[in-house]
Enzyme design. Structure first.
Site, PDB file in Angstrom:
ATOM      1  N   PHE A 151       0.866  -1.184   0.000  1.00  0.00           N
ATOM      2  CA  PHE A 151       0.000   0.000   0.000  1.00  0.00           C
ATOM      3  C   PHE A 151       0.894   1.222   0.000  1.00  0.00           C
ATOM      4  O   PHE A 151       1.634   1.473   0.948  1.00  0.00           O
ATOM      5  CB  PHE A 151      -0.946   0.041   1.210  1.00  0.00           C
ATOM      6  CG  PHE A 151      -1.900   1.198   1.096  1.00  0.00           C
ATOM      7  CD1 PHE A 151      -3.065   1.084   0.352  1.00  0.00           C
ATOM      8  CD2 PHE A 151      -1.596   2.424   1.657  1.00  0.00           C
ATOM      9  CE1 PHE A 151      -3.924   2.167   0.189  1.00  0.00           C
ATOM     10  CE2 PHE A 151      -2.447   3.513   1.497  1.00  0.00           C
ATOM     11  CZ  PHE A 151      -3.609   3.383   0.765  1.00  0.00           C
ATOM     12  N   ASP A 236       9.593   2.795   1.493  1.00  0.00           N
ATOM     13  CA  ASP A 236       8.419   3.566   1.901  1.00  0.00           C
ATOM     14  C   ASP A 236       8.261   3.371   3.406  1.00  0.00           C
ATOM     15  O   ASP A 236       7.703   2.374   3.869  1.00  0.00           O
ATOM     16  CB  ASP A 236       7.182   3.098   1.131  1.00  0.00           C
ATOM     17  CG  ASP A 236       5.931   3.888   1.531  1.00  0.00           C
ATOM     18  OD1 ASP A 236       5.969   4.583   2.564  1.00  0.00           O
ATOM     19  OD2 ASP A 236       4.921   3.800   0.812  1.00  0.00           O
ATOM     20  N   LYS A 265       3.078  10.954   7.102  1.00  0.00           N
ATOM     21  CA  LYS A 265       2.296  10.723   8.322  1.00  0.00           C
ATOM     22  C   LYS A 265       2.859  11.463   9.549  1.00  0.00           C
ATOM     23  O   LYS A 265       2.606  12.635   9.706  1.00  0.00           O
ATOM     24  CB  LYS A 265       2.149   9.228   8.586  1.00  0.00           C
ATOM     25  CG  LYS A 265       1.295   8.536   7.511  1.00  0.00           C
ATOM     26  CD  LYS A 265       0.831   7.175   7.959  1.00  0.00           C
ATOM     27  CE  LYS A 265       0.208   6.372   6.836  1.00  0.00           C
ATOM     28  NZ  LYS A 265      -1.174   6.742   6.550  1.00  0.00           N
TER      29      LYS A 265
HETATM   30  C1  LIG Z   1       3.228   2.814   3.489  1.00  0.00           C
HETATM   31  C2  LIG Z   1       2.321   3.915   3.017  1.00  0.00           C
HETATM   32  N1  LIG Z   1       2.674   4.648   1.956  1.00  0.00           N
HETATM   33  C3  LIG Z   1       1.900   5.656   1.510  1.00  0.00           C
HETATM   34  C4  LIG Z   1       0.705   5.966   2.121  1.00  0.00           C
HETATM   35  C5  LIG Z   1      -0.152   7.078   1.585  1.00  0.00           C
HETATM   36  O1  LIG Z   1      -0.163   8.165   2.451  1.00  0.00           O
HETATM   37  P1  LIG Z   1      -1.290   9.290   2.316  1.00  0.00           P
HETATM   38  O2  LIG Z   1      -2.579   8.706   2.771  1.00  0.00           O
HETATM   39  O3  LIG Z   1      -0.798  10.401   3.215  1.00  0.00           O
HETATM   40  O4  LIG Z   1      -1.310   9.709   0.873  1.00  0.00           O
HETATM   41  C6  LIG Z   1       0.305   5.213   3.235  1.00  0.00           C
HETATM   42  C7  LIG Z   1      -0.989   5.510   3.904  1.00  0.00           C
HETATM   43  O5  LIG Z   1      -1.524   4.727   4.653  1.00  0.00           O
HETATM   44  C8  LIG Z   1       1.133   4.171   3.696  1.00  0.00           C
HETATM   45  O6  LIG Z   1       0.777   3.412   4.744  1.00  0.00           O
END
Ligand SMILES: Cc1ncc(COP(=O)(O)O)c(C=O)c1O
Length: 414
Positions: A151, A236, A265
């Site tokens: 994700f 990520d 986040k």
């Molecule tokens: C690992 C990871 N990458 C990217 C995102 C996307 O972040 P955003 O919701 O701030 O766009 C998330 C969101 O849960 C995430 O858990």
């Protein structure tokens, strides 16, 4: 002029649309029906004055809890100075924030953005440009190896390489250039790499998939494959990073340093959206004026909050809390295996808890938990994700574990 102030709860919906927040709210979420009016630390209060312990912490966006005094103070100070300039001009928080975050990451340079998805998109663009400009990949041929069940956000490019049908169905056509391999399988990465490959993009622990921890040695193997093929390891750490796992970064669990960190986040301290791509000058230096940008990315308010977040992380206190309280939480969760729980995974103050499907769904457990004053969220049917704020006190954490055990018993667990 005095603004009209609504009393807490006034006007909050009560009809059938209440489940999603009201008839004017687009129906792309299915929230636990708790209407939050205020919050402090690990606790939130609903419009009727009922208190709940927040054990989701905004999917790690609230690692420092709600309204951490140091972060609120940094925000207030900046609100009184300047909040937005656009990148057409400079401001006095930008270099300071980038320098502080680069130091925390042991890197040279920071590309500030806003949301997590934007950091991922930016990481993809930078990897491709680096592939063409530095590695010499033939034009328009760059490929990136990604993991199944990942994700990384919700943009069309990102959902295009998602393996979750709910996330991708109905949103094509998608951006080409991604190769999906099973998560945790280094040999599959090796097999997918060829002369067009510019990067491997993975979560060191998959959050949304249910807090899936890869086999020991996987991250080190990814590092070795990337080194041998001269490609970028893009981690990520938007959900796993910034203290959650008991370390600043989840990659540290295997002593691995990626080429690129994607952060978001918790970087915004639960106050403003702040995300970033952090790397070496040789990588981020491929960007030139006009090749990438964001009106809000790196704004003064975001930078001031981000600097205060880095300051908190540099004390090491939050990482230590996640380690110590994580042990308490995982010991309690392991004891629930066989009593309504079939498996528990995770690291630090982060857990994926698989509920016995015979008892009910993850959603059913979360609704029982909410009735007992604890907030968490289900994922993929029978899994619950627990990510309490790192500021949670041990008695509160024990209270959350008691409430979980009781909720499982409510549903018939032994
Ligand atoms: C690992 C990871 N990458 C990217 C995102 C996307 O972040 P955003 O919701 O701030 O766009 C998330 C969101 O849960 C995430 O858990």
């Amino acid at each position: 002029m005095t603004a009209h102030v609504e009393l807490p709860g006034a006007g909050h919906p009560t009809g059938p649309e209440a489940a999603r927040g009201g008839e004017h709210v687009a129906p792309n979420y299915h929230p636990i029906p708790v209407v939050i009016a205020k919050a402090e630390g690990a606790w939130v209060t609903d419009v009727d004055g009922r208190r709940y312990l927040d054990c989701l912490a905004g999917y790690s966006a609230l690692n420092f809890g709600h309204r951490h005094p140091v972060l609120v103070e940094a925000t207030r100070r900046q609100l009184d100075r300047v909040t937005l300039t656009s990148r057409a001009f400079l401001h006095d928080q930008l270099e300071a924030f980038c320098a502080d975050l680069a130091r925390l990451c042991g890197m040279d340079m920071v590309l500030p953005m806003n949301t997590g998805a934007e950091a991922v998109e930016s990481g993809i663009k930078v990897s491709r440009k680096w592939g063409y400009d530095v590695k010499g990949v033939p034009a328009e041929r760059a490929s990136i190896v990604v993991a199944a069940d990942s994700f990384h956000g919700r943009t069309t490019t990102i959902v295009g390489f998602s393996t979750d049908p709910v996330a991708r169905t109905g949103f094509g056509p998608f951006t080409p250039g991604f190769r999906v391999v099973p998560f945790g399988d280094a040999a599959a990465i090796e097999a997918a790499v060829d002369e067009t490959t510019v990067a491997v993009l993975i979560e060191p622990i998959q959050g949304e998939a249910g807090v899936i921890v890869p086999p020991t040695g996987y991250l080190a193997a990814v590092r070795e494959i990337c080194d041998r093929h001269g490609i970028l390891f893009v981690a990520d750490e938007i959900q796993s990073g910034l203290g959650r796992t008991g370390r600043t970064f989840a990659c540290e669990r295997e002593g691995v340093v990626p080429d690129v960190y994607l952060l978001g986040k918790a970087l915004g301290g639960g106050i403003v959206p702040v995300s970033a791509v952090v790397s070496r000058a040789e990588v981020l230096g491929v960007l030139t004026a006009g090749t990438h940008g964001s009106t809000f990315g790196g704004n003064p308010l975001a930078c001031a909050v981000g600097r205060a977040v880095v300051g908190l992380l540099e004390t090491g206190e939050y990482q230590a809390r996640a380690r110590e309280l994580g042990e308490v939480m995982h010991a309690r969760l392991r004891a629930m295996v066989g009593h309504g729980v079939v498996a528990v995974r995770g690291a630090g103050l982060w857990a994926g808890v698989d509920v016995d499907p015979g008892l009910g769904t993850g959603r059913a457990v979360c609704e029982r938990l909410a009735a007992r004053g604890v907030l968490a969220k289900d994922t993929h049917g029978s899994t619950i994700r627990l990510a309490p704020p790192l500021v949670i006190g041990e008695p509160d954490l024990e209270h959350a574990m008691d409430a979980l055990a009781a909720s499982l018993r409510d549903l018939g667990a032994a």
